[in-house]
Design a protein around this motif. Structure first.
Motif, PDB file in Angstrom:
ATOM      1  N   LEU A 167       0.816  -1.215   0.000  1.00 46.74           N
ATOM      2  CA  LEU A 167       0.000   0.000   0.000  1.00 46.74           C
ATOM      3  C   LEU A 167       0.850   1.265   0.000  1.00 46.74           C
ATOM      4  CD1 LEU A 167      -2.801   1.413   0.367  1.00 46.74           C
ATOM      5  CD2 LEU A 167      -2.440   1.196   2.845  1.00 46.74           C
ATOM      6  N   GLY A 168       0.385   2.229  -0.786  1.00 50.25           N
ATOM      7  CA  GLY A 168       0.910   3.585  -0.727  1.00 50.25           C
ATOM      8  C   GLY A 168      -0.267   4.535  -0.693  1.00 50.25           C
ATOM      9  N   ILE A 169      -0.075   5.729  -0.152  1.00 44.93           N
ATOM     10  CA  ILE A 169      -1.126   6.748  -0.147  1.00 44.93           C
ATOM     11  C   ILE A 169      -0.560   7.992  -0.820  1.00 44.93           C
ATOM     12  CG2 ILE A 169      -2.771   8.070   1.219  1.00 44.93           C
ATOM     13  CD1 ILE A 169      -2.411   6.058   3.474  1.00 44.93           C
ATOM     14  N   TYR A 170      -1.152   8.347  -1.950  1.00 40.22           N
ATOM     15  CA  TYR A 170      -0.664   9.488  -2.733  1.00 40.22           C
ATOM     16  C   TYR A 170      -1.584  10.679  -2.515  1.00 40.22           C
ATOM     17  CZ  TYR A 170       0.751  12.347  -6.710  1.00 40.22           C
ATOM     18  OH  TYR A 170       1.187  13.379  -7.505  1.00 40.22           O
ATOM     19  N   THR A 171      -0.992  11.800  -2.160  1.00 40.82           N
ATOM     20  CA  THR A 171      -1.752  13.031  -1.922  1.00 40.82           C
ATOM     21  C   THR A 171      -1.141  14.145  -2.752  1.00 40.82           C
ATOM     22  OG1 THR A 171      -2.088  12.274   0.358  1.00 40.82           O
ATOM     23  CG2 THR A 171      -2.713  14.550  -0.151  1.00 40.82           C
ATOM     24  N   GLU A 172      -1.919  14.696  -3.656  1.00 38.03           N
ATOM     25  CA  GLU A 172      -1.420  15.754  -4.533  1.00 38.03           C
ATOM     26  C   GLU A 172      -1.323  17.089  -3.813  1.00 38.03           C
ATOM     27  OE1 GLU A 172      -2.095  15.607  -9.068  1.00 38.03           O
ATOM     28  OE2 GLU A 172      -4.037  15.154  -8.157  1.00 38.03           O
ATOM     29  N   ALA A 227      -1.147   7.853  12.858  1.00 35.58           N
ATOM     30  CA  ALA A 227      -1.673   9.109  13.394  1.00 35.58           C
ATOM     31  C   ALA A 227      -0.633   9.960  14.107  1.00 35.58           C
ATOM     32  CB  ALA A 227      -2.833   8.806  14.347  1.00 35.58           C
ATOM     33  N   GLN A 228       0.416   9.342  14.655  1.00 33.23           N
ATOM     34  CA  GLN A 228       1.366  10.108  15.450  1.00 33.23           C
ATOM     35  C   GLN A 228       2.266  11.019  14.633  1.00 33.23           C
ATOM     36  OE1 GLN A 228       2.978   7.097  18.232  1.00 33.23           O
ATOM     37  NE2 GLN A 228       3.066   8.735  19.732  1.00 33.23           N
ATOM     38  N   LEU A 229       2.640  10.617  13.457  1.00 40.08           N
ATOM     39  CA  LEU A 229       3.577  11.447  12.686  1.00 40.08           C
ATOM     40  C   LEU A 229       3.354  11.340  11.183  1.00 40.08           C
ATOM     41  CD1 LEU A 229       7.300  12.047  13.450  1.00 40.08           C
ATOM     42  CD2 LEU A 229       6.648  11.437  11.132  1.00 40.08           C
ATOM     43  N   THR A 230       3.286  10.116  10.673  1.00 39.21           N
ATOM     44  CA  THR A 230       3.216   9.918   9.224  1.00 39.21           C
ATOM     45  C   THR A 230       1.965  10.516   8.615  1.00 39.21           C
ATOM     46  OG1 THR A 230       4.371   7.824   9.598  1.00 39.21           O
ATOM     47  CG2 THR A 230       3.458   8.200   7.400  1.00 39.21           C
ATOM     48  N   GLY A 231       0.798  10.239   9.221  1.00 43.57           N
ATOM     49  CA  GLY A 231      -0.460  10.760   8.692  1.00 43.57           C
ATOM     50  C   GLY A 231      -0.487  12.280   8.639  1.00 43.57           C
ATOM     51  N   PRO A 232      -0.221  12.960   9.765  1.00 43.21           N
ATOM     52  CA  PRO A 232      -0.204  14.425   9.733  1.00 43.21           C
ATOM     53  C   PRO A 232       0.789  14.998   8.724  1.00 43.21           C
ATOM     54  CG  PRO A 232      -0.280  13.631  11.993  1.00 43.21           C
ATOM     55  CD  PRO A 232      -0.065  12.424  11.135  1.00 43.21           C
TER      56      PRO A 232
END
Length: 350
Positions: free
Chosen positions: A142-147, A170-175
């Motif tokens: 899985l990867g999550i791409y955000t433009e 939630a602690q670091l990667t998501g933000p």
């Protein structure tokens, strides 16, 4: 008679060869076979050892190839009445090492089932960005791409999470993966190899090489999106994984490197080899908190004298009050990263 002891040698070597072949198959062939950092037995062959005839004019010998650590060398032991104990010792040693090798290389592979469970838990909850399926070593991950919100974006950041986590942690990667696009940088957050929840830093060392193909896949994906300038951002254990990749690949495929909490390990499990800073030719930023782990503070001291020989834009920046996971300091973390990246952006990228 020498028949019985010679047959014992042959049987032990045959068992060793079986274990070696299983290792080759389970570790995806010769490429992985070469990457295992322990005793390497490339081949074992028997020369008429099953049928040792009393005819002294014939030559019988045990031939094997041994590599520790390099280069590979050829060994030949003649079969004679007075050296059967030596042959048995060699055969037994090869068998023991091959069994140990098989156990180590199969038990320390990343936990793909746990990865899938993590993906199942987070994909439906993703509100910002899009899940993408990438492939490395014949395995989808899985990867999550955000433009980036603003266009044109100066580039994109590949984000590597810490030990045992996931790309929307939630602690670091998501933000971080959500905030950077608001500052003009697209992000691609990756699922890195994981082990069981109780796995230690030393356990994870065995899967560091598995991260390399995932980073390569991420770079390929971003290039396909037309993105030319790529920054690699890694936190904690993600730093160790990315350093394993940099040691093999160098930094030619990225434009900058950002390590967060570099050098984190477990109690009484110090790093067994230094980071390959000499392989990093692009600007490097080491971000750490004033309250970070002792191992991270030690890495700061180790890196300081090396900065003079690195890219002139390389820096170490401390965020006062922050711990290893930057709880309540995400805004300061993002501001530090974007401010440093702004100093690297050329007129062409703007």
């Amino acid at each position: 008679t020498l028949t019985q002891p010679v047959q014992q040698v042959g049987k032990r070597l045959a068992m060793a060869r079986t274990h070696i072949e299983k290792t080759r198959i389970r570790r995806n062939g010769e490429r992985s076979f070469r990457q295992i950092e322990m005793f390497k037995i490339h081949s074992v062959s028997m020369c008429s050892l099953y049928r040792l005839l009393p005819d002294t004019r014939r030559s019988h010998s045990l031939v094997y190839y041994w590599q520790y650590p390099q280069p590979r060398t050829r060994h030949t032991i003649p079969v004679k009445p007075n050296n059967i104990p030596s042959l048995l010792s060699v055969a037994t040693g090869i068998l023991i090492i091959s069994i140990t090798w098989l156990t180590a290389t199969t038990s320390r592979a990343s936990d793909l089932q746990r990865e899938q469970r993590l993906a199942d838990q987070i994909v439906e909850a993703i509100l910002d960005g899009e899940p993408v399926t990438l492939t490395a070593n014949d395995h989808d991950f899985l990867g999550i791409y955000t433009e980036a919100v603003t266009a044109p974006a100066p580039g994109a950041a590949i984000i590597l999470h810490g030990r045992g986590m996931h790309p929307d942690w939630a602690q670091l990667t998501g933000p971080l993966r959500i905030a950077l696009p608001e500052q003009g940088w697209s992000t691609l957050s990756l699922q890195m190899p994981v082990l069981a929840k109780d796995a230690s830093f030393y356990d994870y060392e065995a899967v560091f090489p598995e991260a390399g193909p995932r980073i390569d896949a991420a770079i390929e994906y971003l290039r396909a999106q037309g993105i030319q300038h790529i920054v690699l951002i890694a936190h904690s254990c993600g730093v160790h994984m990315s350093m394993s990749w940099l040691e093999q690949q160098g930094s030619d495929d990225i434009d900058a490197y950002i390590g967060i909490g570099m050098g984190a390990t477990d109690y009484q499990q110090p790093m067994r080899k230094a980071f390959p800073f000499d392989r990093i030719k692009v600007p490097l930023l080491n971000i750490y908190g004033s309250e970070d782990y002792p191992a991270v503070q030690k890495q700061v001291l180790a890196l300081a004298p090396l900065l003079a020989d690195m890219h002139p834009d390389s820096r170490q920046i401390r965020i006062d009050g922050a711990g290893h996971y930057f709880d309540d300091y995400n805004e300061e973390l993002v501001a530090t990263i974007t401010a440093w990246l702004a100093t690297l952006v050329t007129e062409e990228q703007k």
